[in-house]
Design a protein around this motif. Sequence first.
Motif, PDB file in Angstrom:
ATOM      1  N   ALA A 132       0.746  -1.234   0.022  1.00  0.00           N
ATOM      2  CA  ALA A 132      -0.016  -0.300   0.014  1.00  0.00           C
ATOM      3  C   ALA A 132       0.948   1.351   0.093  1.00  0.00           C
ATOM      4  O   ALA A 132       1.844   1.358   0.614  1.00  0.00           O
ATOM      5  CB  ALA A 132      -1.034   0.072   1.287  1.00  0.00           C
ATOM      6  N   VAL A 133       0.812   2.251  -0.874  1.00  0.00           N
ATOM      7  CA  VAL A 133       1.266   3.370  -0.880  1.00  0.00           C
ATOM      8  C   VAL A 133       0.244   4.672  -1.211  1.00  0.00           C
ATOM      9  O   VAL A 133      -0.824   4.270  -1.492  1.00  0.00           O
ATOM     10  CB  VAL A 133       2.339   3.316  -2.208  1.00  0.00           C
ATOM     11  N   GLY A 134       0.885   5.842  -0.941  1.00  0.00           N
ATOM     12  CA  GLY A 134       0.067   7.139  -1.121  1.00  0.00           C
ATOM     13  C   GLY A 134      -0.697   7.689   0.157  1.00  0.00           C
ATOM     14  O   GLY A 134      -0.559   7.218   1.078  1.00  0.00           O
ATOM     15  N   VAL A 135      -1.356   8.661  -0.327  1.00  0.00           N
ATOM     16  CA  VAL A 135      -2.075   9.401   0.851  1.00  0.00           C
ATOM     17  C   VAL A 135      -3.477   9.627   0.415  1.00  0.00           C
ATOM     18  O   VAL A 135      -3.646  10.374  -0.700  1.00  0.00           O
ATOM     19  CB  VAL A 135      -1.270  10.738   1.171  1.00  0.00           C
ATOM     20  N   PRO A 136      -4.546   8.964   0.620  1.00  0.00           N
ATOM     21  CA  PRO A 136      -4.632   7.842   1.730  1.00  0.00           C
ATOM     22  C   PRO A 136      -4.122   6.607   1.104  1.00  0.00           C
ATOM     23  O   PRO A 136      -4.054   6.587  -0.368  1.00  0.00           O
ATOM     24  CB  PRO A 136      -6.044   7.540   2.068  1.00  0.00           C
ATOM     25  N   ALA A 137      -3.513   5.585   1.892  1.00  0.00           N
ATOM     26  CA  ALA A 137      -2.766   4.426   1.160  1.00  0.00           C
ATOM     27  C   ALA A 137      -3.937   3.658   0.440  1.00  0.00           C
ATOM     28  O   ALA A 137      -5.142   3.345   0.719  1.00  0.00           O
ATOM     29  CB  ALA A 137      -2.059   3.550   2.309  1.00  0.00           C
ATOM     30  N   LYS A 138      -3.307   3.146  -0.805  1.00  0.00           N
ATOM     31  CA  LYS A 138      -4.150   2.435  -1.955  1.00  0.00           C
ATOM     32  C   LYS A 138      -3.288   1.206  -2.163  1.00  0.00           C
ATOM     33  O   LYS A 138      -2.111   1.256  -2.401  1.00  0.00           O
ATOM     34  CB  LYS A 138      -4.270   3.137  -3.186  1.00  0.00           C
TER      35      LYS A 138
END
Length: 142
Positions: A132-138
Amino acid sequence: MNRFNRLVQKQYSLFRLGPIGLIASQLLYRLIRWYYHCDIPYTLNIKGVYFCHKGFGIVINGNSKIGKGTYIQHGVTIGSRDDTNAIDAPIIGENCYIGAKATIIGCVTIGDNAKIGAGAVAVKDVPPGATAVGVPAKIIMK
């Protein structure tokens, strides 16, 4: 294992010894908080958890559960949305990887062998073996 890992694990071992150990673990907690800028409660059992880069800036809620073999980078926050709710703490499985400056907030379950990317904000569950990466995590990979 570096000195920071040994100090964090020692504070939990001292805590379990009784009243004298409690005082020693509180002093060790304050030393870690002052020198390493970390807030890792002495009541948290983190045996088998590895902190890299001497763990600078790590904040962990005392009610969270972290599995063995988990690798935590610097600047990570693992906490709840509300200080009064003990149920709202994250549960992290075994052999997970949590990247630098990642944030795991709320009643979140991170499955075994999951990876949280650097700077990600996990506010939902991550299944076992997922990344999971990103904001919010995907989730980008299972």
